[in-house]
Design a protein around this motif. Structure first.
Motif, PDB file in Angstrom:
ATOM      1  N   TYR A  52     -14.780  47.184  44.283  1.00 30.02           N
ATOM      2  CA  TYR A  52     -14.819  48.538  43.765  1.00 30.02           C
ATOM      3  C   TYR A  52     -14.325  49.506  44.982  1.00 30.02           C
ATOM      4  O   TYR A  52     -14.549  48.981  46.043  1.00 30.02           O
ATOM      5  CB  TYR A  52     -16.163  48.856  43.459  1.00 30.02           C
ATOM      6  N   THR A  53     -14.090  50.643  44.876  1.00 33.26           N
ATOM      7  CA  THR A  53     -13.557  51.591  45.670  1.00 33.26           C
ATOM      8  C   THR A  53     -14.702  52.730  45.288  1.00 33.26           C
ATOM      9  O   THR A  53     -15.076  53.017  44.395  1.00 33.26           O
ATOM     10  CB  THR A  53     -12.181  52.006  45.492  1.00 33.26           C
ATOM     11  N   VAL A  54     -14.716  53.715  46.275  1.00 35.37           N
ATOM     12  CA  VAL A  54     -15.484  54.800  46.374  1.00 35.37           C
ATOM     13  C   VAL A  54     -14.950  56.259  46.769  1.00 35.37           C
ATOM     14  O   VAL A  54     -14.416  55.816  48.016  1.00 35.37           O
ATOM     15  CB  VAL A  54     -17.050  54.530  46.956  1.00 35.37           C
ATOM     16  N   ASP A  63     -24.507  54.432  50.477  1.00 35.23           N
ATOM     17  CA  ASP A  63     -25.341  54.930  49.088  1.00 35.23           C
ATOM     18  C   ASP A  63     -24.810  54.248  48.072  1.00 35.23           C
ATOM     19  O   ASP A  63     -25.720  53.413  47.141  1.00 35.23           O
ATOM     20  CB  ASP A  63     -25.341  56.121  48.973  1.00 35.23           C
ATOM     21  N   THR A  64     -23.685  54.020  47.585  1.00 27.32           N
ATOM     22  CA  THR A  64     -23.024  53.165  46.229  1.00 27.32           C
ATOM     23  C   THR A  64     -23.303  51.887  46.542  1.00 27.32           C
ATOM     24  O   THR A  64     -23.804  51.295  45.423  1.00 27.32           O
ATOM     25  CB  THR A  64     -21.759  53.744  46.259  1.00 27.32           C
ATOM     26  N   ALA A  65     -23.044  51.256  47.541  1.00 24.98           N
ATOM     27  CA  ALA A  65     -23.376  49.814  47.697  1.00 24.98           C
ATOM     28  C   ALA A  65     -24.850  49.619  47.658  1.00 24.98           C
ATOM     29  O   ALA A  65     -25.342  48.530  46.974  1.00 24.98           O
ATOM     30  CB  ALA A  65     -23.022  49.562  49.359  1.00 24.98           C
ATOM     31  N   ASP A  92     -21.410  39.761  42.414  1.00 25.39           N
ATOM     32  CA  ASP A  92     -21.615  40.318  43.925  1.00 25.39           C
ATOM     33  C   ASP A  92     -20.460  41.218  43.858  1.00 25.39           C
ATOM     34  O   ASP A  92     -19.158  41.154  43.574  1.00 25.39           O
ATOM     35  CB  ASP A  92     -20.924  39.012  45.134  1.00 25.39           C
ATOM     36  N   PHE A  93     -21.027  42.335  44.530  1.00 20.64           N
ATOM     37  CA  PHE A  93     -20.172  43.609  44.753  1.00 20.64           C
ATOM     38  C   PHE A  93     -19.606  43.675  46.080  1.00 20.64           C
ATOM     39  O   PHE A  93     -20.169  43.657  46.928  1.00 20.64           O
ATOM     40  CB  PHE A  93     -21.123  44.690  44.240  1.00 20.64           C
ATOM     41  N   HIS A  94     -18.302  44.220  46.343  1.00 19.85           N
ATOM     42  CA  HIS A  94     -17.505  44.102  47.471  1.00 19.85           C
ATOM     43  C   HIS A  94     -16.814  45.238  47.420  1.00 19.85           C
ATOM     44  O   HIS A  94     -16.099  45.582  46.234  1.00 19.85           O
ATOM     45  CB  HIS A  94     -16.459  42.890  47.779  1.00 19.85           C
ATOM     46  N   LEU A  95     -16.895  46.056  48.475  1.00 19.12           N
ATOM     47  CA  LEU A  95     -16.132  47.308  48.583  1.00 19.12           C
ATOM     48  C   LEU A  95     -14.723  46.826  48.927  1.00 19.12           C
ATOM     49  O   LEU A  95     -14.525  46.061  49.767  1.00 19.12           O
ATOM     50  CB  LEU A  95     -16.479  48.090  49.934  1.00 19.12           C
ATOM     51  N   ASP A  96     -13.707  47.244  48.193  1.00 16.44           N
ATOM     52  CA  ASP A  96     -12.354  46.913  48.432  1.00 16.44           C
ATOM     53  C   ASP A  96     -11.648  47.624  49.300  1.00 16.44           C
ATOM     54  O   ASP A  96     -11.921  48.942  49.534  1.00 16.44           O
ATOM     55  CB  ASP A  96     -11.490  47.230  47.010  1.00 16.44           C
TER      56      ASP A  96
END
Length: 145
Positions: A52-54, A63-65, A92-96
């Motif tokens: 994901y991107t923020v 905060d989003t993570a 599992d969520f990873h910042l792109d």
């Protein structure tokens, strides 16, 4: 072992479900403006990595993570309901890193274009160090004999 077509279809469906959940059902105030960019499912369909991107600064990203980590169970249960497969994959969520990488590439391309303009300007003002044509010609050889 599942075939790659099934894993690809499942990853596309998980991406849709997660994006819909983040848009409609997850009401965490820490959750920023999130875009789900990619989902990769392992070959045995047991694990899914959600990228994901923020939009925002580093504080919005952290905060989003945290918000995604706390909502992981709710999102996983909804993925299980909507996909209908026997075993719901763990998420599992990873910042792109794609936006950061593209910004670095854009900066590098702008720097290369600036240097190319400098070299072209120097080449336009340049002159020969010696004669304009330093090579011997056939009539010069006849004069030397």
């Amino acid at each position: 072992m599942a075939d790659t077509a099934r894993a690809r279809k499942l990853s596309e469906r998980i991406q849709q479900v997660v994006a819909q959940m983040l848009d409609t059902r997850i009401k965490d105030p820490r959750l920023g403006f999130v875009t789900v960019t990619d989902v990769r499912v392992t070959g045995d369909l047991q694990h899914a990595d959600v990228f994901y991107t923020v939009l925002g600064d580093d504080a919005a990203r952290t905060d989003t993570a945290a918000a995604l980590e706390s909502a992981k169970g709710v999102i996983r249960s909804e993925v299980g309901k909507q996909t209908g497969i026997r075993l719901t994959p763990s998420l599992d969520f990873h910042l792109d890193a794609l936006p950061d990488t593209s910004a670095q590439l854009d900066a590098a391309l702008l720097e290369a274009a600036r240097r190319d303009r400098e070299v072209a300007a120097l080449a336009a003002q340049a002159s020969f160090a010696g004669d304009a044509d330093p090579y011997k010609k056939a009539d010069d050889e006849a004069d030397e004999d």
